[in-house]
Design an enzyme around this catalytic site. Structure first.
Site, PDB file in Angstrom:
ATOM      1  N   TYR A 149     -10.228   4.468  -0.670  1.00 21.18           N
ATOM      2  CA  TYR A 149     -10.578   4.027  -2.023  1.00 21.18           C
ATOM      3  C   TYR A 149      -9.717   2.829  -2.375  1.00 21.18           C
ATOM      4  O   TYR A 149      -8.637   2.618  -1.811  1.00 21.18           O
ATOM      5  CB  TYR A 149     -10.359   5.150  -3.057  1.00 21.18           C
ATOM      6  CG  TYR A 149      -8.902   5.498  -3.228  1.00 21.18           C
ATOM      7  CD1 TYR A 149      -8.266   6.376  -2.358  1.00 21.18           C
ATOM      8  CD2 TYR A 149      -8.133   4.911  -4.247  1.00 21.18           C
ATOM      9  CE1 TYR A 149      -6.920   6.665  -2.495  1.00 21.18           C
ATOM     10  CE2 TYR A 149      -6.785   5.194  -4.385  1.00 21.18           C
ATOM     11  CZ  TYR A 149      -6.189   6.073  -3.500  1.00 21.18           C
ATOM     12  OH  TYR A 149      -4.841   6.341  -3.629  1.00 21.18           O
ATOM     13  N   TYR A 164      -1.855   3.471   3.501  1.00 18.30           N
ATOM     14  CA  TYR A 164      -1.553   3.210   2.091  1.00 18.30           C
ATOM     15  C   TYR A 164      -1.247   1.718   1.972  1.00 18.30           C
ATOM     16  O   TYR A 164      -0.475   1.183   2.762  1.00 18.30           O
ATOM     17  CB  TYR A 164      -0.340   4.033   1.649  1.00 18.30           C
ATOM     18  CG  TYR A 164      -0.040   3.905   0.170  1.00 18.30           C
ATOM     19  CD1 TYR A 164      -0.581   4.805  -0.741  1.00 18.30           C
ATOM     20  CD2 TYR A 164       0.745   2.857  -0.307  1.00 18.30           C
ATOM     21  CE1 TYR A 164      -0.340   4.669  -2.098  1.00 18.30           C
ATOM     22  CE2 TYR A 164       0.988   2.714  -1.666  1.00 18.30           C
ATOM     23  CZ  TYR A 164       0.444   3.631  -2.553  1.00 18.30           C
ATOM     24  OH  TYR A 164       0.676   3.492  -3.904  1.00 18.30           O
ATOM     25  N   PHE A 175      -3.058  -1.369  -8.558  1.00 18.83           N
ATOM     26  CA  PHE A 175      -3.804  -1.773  -7.367  1.00 18.83           C
ATOM     27  C   PHE A 175      -3.309  -0.887  -6.244  1.00 18.83           C
ATOM     28  O   PHE A 175      -2.110  -0.808  -5.990  1.00 18.83           O
ATOM     29  CB  PHE A 175      -3.529  -3.229  -7.006  1.00 18.83           C
ATOM     30  CG  PHE A 175      -4.001  -3.565  -5.620  1.00 18.83           C
ATOM     31  CD1 PHE A 175      -5.331  -3.862  -5.386  1.00 18.83           C
ATOM     32  CD2 PHE A 175      -3.121  -3.549  -4.549  1.00 18.83           C
ATOM     33  CE1 PHE A 175      -5.782  -4.155  -4.106  1.00 18.83           C
ATOM     34  CE2 PHE A 175      -3.563  -3.830  -3.264  1.00 18.83           C
ATOM     35  CZ  PHE A 175      -4.891  -4.138  -3.043  1.00 18.83           C
ATOM     36  N   GLU A 176      -4.238  -0.230  -5.592  1.00 24.28           N
ATOM     37  CA  GLU A 176      -3.840   0.669  -4.510  1.00 24.28           C
ATOM     38  C   GLU A 176      -5.079   0.822  -3.627  1.00 24.28           C
ATOM     39  O   GLU A 176      -6.168   1.043  -4.134  1.00 24.28           O
ATOM     40  CB  GLU A 176      -3.451   2.007  -5.133  1.00 24.28           C
ATOM     41  CG  GLU A 176      -2.996   3.095  -4.202  1.00 24.28           C
ATOM     42  CD  GLU A 176      -2.585   4.352  -4.991  1.00 24.28           C
ATOM     43  OE1 GLU A 176      -1.380   4.566  -5.167  1.00 24.28           O
ATOM     44  OE2 GLU A 176      -3.471   5.122  -5.429  1.00 24.28           O
ATOM     45  N   ILE A 177      -4.897   0.667  -2.345  1.00 17.72           N
ATOM     46  CA  ILE A 177      -5.958   1.021  -1.401  1.00 17.72           C
ATOM     47  C   ILE A 177      -5.339   2.055  -0.478  1.00 17.72           C
ATOM     48  O   ILE A 177      -4.236   1.841   0.033  1.00 17.72           O
ATOM     49  CB  ILE A 177      -6.458  -0.185  -0.573  1.00 17.72           C
ATOM     50  CG1 ILE A 177      -7.016  -1.284  -1.486  1.00 17.72           C
ATOM     51  CG2 ILE A 177      -7.542   0.266   0.414  1.00 17.72           C
ATOM     52  CD1 ILE A 177      -7.558  -2.505  -0.749  1.00 17.72           C
TER      53      ILE A 177
END
Ligand SMILES: Nc1nc2c(ncn2[C@@H]2O[C@H](COP(=O)(O)OP(=O)(O)O)[C@@H](O)[C@H]2O)c(=O)[nH]1
Ligand SMILES: *[C@@H]1O[C@H](CO)[C@@H](O)[C@H](O)[C@H]1NC(C)=O
Ligand SMILES: *[C@@H]1O[C@H](CO)[C@@H](O)[C@H](O)[C@H]1NC(C)=O
Ligand SMILES: *[C@@H]1O[C@H](CO)[C@@H](O)[C@H](O)[C@H]1NC(C)=O
Ligand SMILES: *[C@@H]1O[C@H](CO)[C@@H](O)[C@H](O)[C@H]1NC(C)=O
Ligand SMILES: [Mg+2]
Length: 348
Positions: free
Chosen positions: A138, A166, A230-232
């Site tokens: 995500y 991460y 913001f994080e994937i």
């Protein structure tokens, strides 16, 4: 920093991935602003779906407007009281007293902010709508963020090809008043688990990012965390037994309500302790702004049609930035250091 990027093309195979957004109806216009940037800079070429979550039903206006800006499917999910509310072990009177005591801290008196942080720590990744989509990755988006740079490769594919679990693009220091006992609980969790025969933090100290979190070899937390606006990440990172047990222990301690633990320190501490350095990625090429803190890539080769000024970037210039700590933690590699992360946590 040298990185091997996937081809700058939109013909690469799509990943099982989506944007996940927790947002209120009242934030519609900020949401449209973020979506327009993401779509223009990236997603109009790649067409990943959007997932919106809210503890109140989305209005027709919200659904219609966001659907029309998205270049692909949109999904809307309700967060019910099983994931947004007080667990029965929380003393709500005590929680209210503690909020009052924290009135001078950012969001110190906010009750909804605490529910939000608990949801983003312990629940978004197992919300029924998210589970139903069978996502592998995500990308978290929030209202009112700016994306300054064109992104012409697929960051999900990059993560897949490079075994990244991460990814972040800015790091930041938490106000210590919001998390006074968080680190003690982390250490106590490692001790409790070890006593029960469960070693969750098996990586070698020198292969981890533990030094991003601590200036004294694990005794105290320095407040550094990734900025989760913001994080994937891989969703299965949060489905690990290690994270679920850690979340349960933190939740039982009450710190999401009696203090004001953010999801950013909780995610970051887990990622830094559980993953190896190489599994964590700094997306240095996605120029990004969230309120007053921004990241603008300075490396010549990474400047990709950006509309921001690298000199205005938070990064090394700001005392709240933790990029130096991150770089030093990455470089930490003493020859005679044999301890694991768990060894460190249980000895402090
Ligand atoms: N549905 C819903 N979303 C919220 C609530 N509070 C915060 N959020 C969302 O959670 C994210 C973080 O909140 P934000 O106010 O931006 O906190 P900050 O980034 O720490 O300043 C954003 O995506 C918000 O839209 C809430 O009470 N309800
Ligand atoms: C993306 O790819 C599709 C076909 O795969 C193509 O029709 C479209 O024009 C591409 N979009 C951009 C902006 O490159
Ligand atoms: C809330 O959602 C959970 C699943 O996430 C479900 O098990 C539960 O039945 C729901 N509760 C209510 C009151 O709808
Ligand atoms: C550790 O175990 C003790 C005793 O069972 C318990 O009271 C405490 O809440 C646990 N703490 C954590 C962080 O797991
Ligand atoms: C950081 O992420 C945001 C996305 O949220 C993006 O707009 C921005 O471009 C990213 N910044 C960096 C530096 O990669
Ligand atoms: Mg925000």
């Amino acid at each position: 920093m040298k990185v091997d990027l996937p081809a700058a093309t939109n013909t690469t195979q799509r990943q099982a991935a989506a944007f996940i957004v927790l947002v209120r109806n009242s934030e519609l216009f900020g949401m449209l602003q973020s979506m327009q940037d993401v779509e223009q800079r990236f997603n109009s070429k790649f067409n990943y779906p959007w997932v919106f979550l809210n503890e109140e039903p989305f209005t027709k206006e919200f659904i219609d407007a966001t659907t029309s800006v998205a270049s692909s499917k949109t999904h809307y999910g309700l967060v019910n009281e099983s994931m947004w509310g007080y667990p029965d072990w929380i003393d709500q009177k005590h929680a209210a007293d503690m909020r009052h005591k924290m009135k001078d801290l950012p969001y110190g008196t906010s009750e909804s902010y605490r529910h939000m942080c608990r949801f983003q720590s312990g629940f978004f990744w197992r919300h029924p709508l998210v589970l139903s989509l069978n996502l592998e990755y995500y990308w978290r988006v929030e209202p009112d963020v700016r994306y300054f740079c064109d992104l012409d490769y697929d960051p999900f594919l990059y993560m897949k090809q490079n075994n990244k679990k991460y990814a972040f693009n800015i790091s930041f220091k938490e106000h210590s008043g919001t998390i006074p006992t968080l680190w003690d609980n982390i250490k106590q969790f490692a001790k409790n688990s070890t006593e029960n025969g469960k070693i969750y933090f098996k990586n070698a100290y020198k292969d981890s990012l533990l030094n991003l979190l601590s200036y004294d070899g694990g005794q105290n937390y320095n407040g550094c965390h990734f900025w989760t606006n913001f994080e994937i990440a891989r969703l299965d990172l949060w489905h690990t037994e290690a994270y679920q047990e850690l979340f349960n222990a933190l939740d039982k301690s009450g710190g999401f309500f009696y203090e004001r633990w953010g999801d950013a320190p909780v995610h970051s501490i887990f990622a830094a302790l559980y993953l190896s350095k190489d599994e964590v990625h700094f997306f240095n090429d996605i120029g990004y702004k969230h309120s007053t803190y921004q990241h603008c890539p300075a490396e010549e080769s990474l400047i990709r049609r950006c509309s921001c000024d690298p000199k205005a970037s938070l990064d090394f210039g700001d005392r709240m930035s933790c990029l130096i700590e991150y770089m030093e933690a990455r470089d930490f590699n003493p020859v005679d250091e044999e301890r694991t992360v768990n060894d460190i946590l249980i000895s402090k």
